[in-house]
Structures are given as structure tokens and as C-alpha cells.
Design a protein around this motif. Structure first.
Motif, mmCIF file in Angstrom:
data_model
loop_
_atom_site.group_PDB
_atom_site.id
_atom_site.type_symbol
_atom_site.label_atom_id
_atom_site.label_comp_id
_atom_site.label_asym_id
_atom_site.label_seq_id
_atom_site.Cartn_x
_atom_site.Cartn_y
_atom_site.Cartn_z
ATOM 1 N N VAL A 121 0.839 -1.191 0.000
ATOM 2 C CA VAL A 121 0.000 0.000 0.000
ATOM 3 C C VAL A 121 0.883 1.252 0.000
ATOM 4 N N GLN A 122 0.585 2.134 -0.919
ATOM 5 C CA GLN A 122 1.283 3.427 -0.958
ATOM 6 C C GLN A 122 0.261 4.535 -0.743
ATOM 7 N N LEU A 123 0.642 5.527 0.012
ATOM 8 C CA LEU A 123 -0.241 6.633 0.334
ATOM 9 C C LEU A 123 0.423 7.929 -0.122
ATOM 10 N N GLN A 124 -0.323 8.721 -0.860
ATOM 11 C CA GLN A 124 0.178 10.003 -1.338
ATOM 12 C C GLN A 124 -0.735 11.094 -0.801
ATOM 13 N N ALA A 125 -0.168 11.961 0.001
ATOM 14 C CA ALA A 125 -0.946 13.036 0.623
ATOM 15 C C ALA A 125 -0.805 14.331 -0.162
ATOM 16 N N LEU A 160 -7.078 18.410 3.288
ATOM 17 C CA LEU A 160 -6.053 17.426 2.993
ATOM 18 C C LEU A 160 -6.683 16.268 2.232
ATOM 19 N N SER A 161 -5.917 15.696 1.322
ATOM 20 C CA SER A 161 -6.346 14.511 0.589
ATOM 21 C C SER A 161 -5.260 13.464 0.671
ATOM 22 N N CYS A 162 -5.663 12.222 0.612
ATOM 23 C CA CYS A 162 -4.692 11.130 0.637
ATOM 24 C C CYS A 162 -5.202 10.031 -0.276
ATOM 25 N N ALA A 163 -4.430 9.736 -1.302
ATOM 26 C CA ALA A 163 -4.811 8.699 -2.249
ATOM 27 C C ALA A 163 -4.007 7.442 -1.987
ATOM 28 N N ALA A 164 -4.699 6.322 -1.916
ATOM 29 C CA ALA A 164 -4.063 5.038 -1.688
ATOM 30 C C ALA A 164 -3.936 4.279 -2.995
ATOM 31 N N SER A 165 -2.840 3.558 -3.119
ATOM 32 C CA SER A 165 -2.635 2.705 -4.283
ATOM 33 C C SER A 165 -1.979 1.412 -3.819
ATOM 34 N N GLY A 166 -1.952 0.442 -4.689
ATOM 35 C CA GLY A 166 -1.380 -0.843 -4.329
ATOM 36 C C GLY A 166 -2.467 -1.812 -3.881
ATOM 37 N N ILE A 209 -5.046 -2.064 -2.123
ATOM 38 C CA ILE A 209 -6.027 -1.257 -1.405
ATOM 39 C C ILE A 209 -7.174 -2.079 -0.836
ATOM 40 N N SER A 210 -7.414 -3.263 -1.368
ATOM 41 C CA SER A 210 -8.533 -4.060 -0.884
ATOM 42 C C SER A 210 -8.335 -4.510 0.554
ATOM 43 N N ILE A 211 -7.111 -4.472 1.032
ATOM 44 C CA ILE A 211 -6.851 -4.933 2.401
ATOM 45 C C ILE A 211 -7.008 -3.819 3.422
ATOM 46 N N ILE A 212 -7.220 -2.594 2.944
ATOM 47 C CA ILE A 212 -7.317 -1.456 3.852
ATOM 48 C C ILE A 212 -8.675 -1.449 4.537
ATOM 49 N N ALA A 213 -8.662 -1.392 5.864
ATOM 50 C CA ALA A 213 -9.913 -1.344 6.602
ATOM 51 C C ALA A 213 -10.223 0.079 7.073
ATOM 52 N N VAL A 214 -9.212 0.739 7.563
ATOM 53 C CA VAL A 214 -9.401 2.062 8.149
ATOM 54 C C VAL A 214 -8.380 3.017 7.549
ATOM 55 N N MET A 215 -8.822 4.211 7.253
ATOM 56 C CA MET A 215 -7.903 5.265 6.816
ATOM 57 C C MET A 215 -8.087 6.466 7.720
ATOM 58 N N GLY A 216 -7.024 7.182 7.904
ATOM 59 C CA GLY A 216 -7.142 8.321 8.796
ATOM 60 C C GLY A 216 -5.975 9.265 8.701
ATOM 61 N N TRP A 217 -5.997 10.218 9.604
ATOM 62 C CA TRP A 217 -4.952 11.231 9.681
ATOM 63 C C TRP A 217 -4.437 11.324 11.105
ATOM 64 N N GLU A 276 -4.826 1.382 7.809
ATOM 65 C CA GLU A 276 -4.695 0.178 8.614
ATOM 66 C C GLU A 276 -5.172 -1.019 7.804
ATOM 67 N N ALA A 277 -4.370 -2.061 7.803
ATOM 68 C CA ALA A 277 -4.731 -3.298 7.113
ATOM 69 C C ALA A 277 -4.311 -4.430 8.025
ATOM 70 N N GLY A 278 -5.271 -4.959 8.748
ATOM 71 C CA GLY A 278 -4.950 -5.993 9.711
ATOM 72 C C GLY A 278 -4.033 -5.439 10.784
ATOM 73 N N TRP A 279 -2.888 -6.068 10.973
ATOM 74 C CA TRP A 279 -1.935 -5.648 11.984
ATOM 75 C C TRP A 279 -0.900 -4.673 11.431
ATOM 76 N N THR A 280 -1.066 -4.262 10.196
ATOM 77 C CA THR A 280 -0.074 -3.421 9.556
ATOM 78 C C THR A 280 -0.594 -2.006 9.370
ATOM 79 N N ASN A 281 0.266 -1.055 9.674
ATOM 80 C CA ASN A 281 -0.027 0.349 9.424
ATOM 81 C C ASN A 281 0.847 0.853 8.292
ATOM 82 N N PHE A 282 0.241 1.578 7.385
ATOM 83 C CA PHE A 282 0.963 2.208 6.294
ATOM 84 C C PHE A 282 0.880 3.723 6.478
ATOM 85 N N TRP A 283 1.948 4.399 6.106
ATOM 86 C CA TRP A 283 2.013 5.847 6.316
ATOM 87 C C TRP A 283 2.374 6.578 5.031
#
Length: 114
Positions: free
Chosen positions: A1-5, A19-25, A27-35, A97-104
């Protein structure tokens, strides 16, 4: 997962920024997005997050001023920041957030002048 703010910048107290944040990669595993944000002298803190279903949570300090939204079709999360205060100044980070993993994402600076 890549996030571009995107967004951030300088605003006067009482003003607004978005603010905007676009996710790529994967993405189907992402459950929660936030700031999150890191303000001077403090540890990184949650600002707001939103689940895939649209449930939201806000830090007490931004309730009624900030609004988080999510466009699942565009894989993008937004943070509308209104009635900005100087204490909102800091570096804002997009998070997924995707399961136990956080992406920034990379941080974006928000500066609110008094």
C-alpha cells in the motif's frame, strides 16, 4: 500500500484547509484510513479516522471543526479542516490500517497563523 498526501499549507486562524490522501497498491486490504499529526512538543496523535463502512472517530480537540470523508471508488480519504487554530499547526500524516499493519504517507505541513 502506498499513500500520497496532498494539501496542507498556510492558513490564518479561523480559516480552512483540505487534505487529501490517495491510496494505491493492495487497497482491498485497507480497513481504516485516517490522519495523524505531530504538533511541536507533542507526540504523534490521531486526528480522525474512518472505516470502509464510513464510521468515523475524531480527537476531542478537532470535533465539530474537522470532517473526515472517504471515497472508496477513488481510494481517497479527505480531511476538511475548518475553524483552524494555531494549535492545529503541525505535520499531518495519512494512515491506512490493514490488519496488523499500518501504512504511512509522507507528512504534509499545516501552519496556522494567529
Amino acid at each position: 500500500v502506498q499513500l500520497q498526501a496532498y494539501g496542507g499549507g498556510l492558513a490564518e486562524a479561523g480559516g480552512s484547509l483540505r487534505l487529501s490522501c490517495a491510496a494505491s497498491g493492495s487497497i482491498s486490504i485497507i480497513a481504516v484510513m485516517g490522519w495523524y499529526r505531530r504538533v511541536p512538543g507533542k507526540q504523534r496523535e490521531l486526528v480522525a479516522h474512518i472505516t470502509r463502512a464510513g464510521s468515523t472517530h475524531y480527537a476531542e480537540s478537532v470535533k465539530d471543526r474537522f470532517a473526515i470523508s472517504r471515497d472508496n471508488a477513488k481510494n481517497t480519504v479527505y480531511l476538511q479542516m475548518n475553524s483552524l487554530k494555531p494549535e492545529d499547526t503541525g505535520v499531518y500524516y495519512c494512515n491506512a490500517e490493514a490488519g496488523w499493519t499500518n501504512f504511512w504517507g509522507q507528512g504534509t505541513l499545516v501552519t496556522v497563523s494567529s
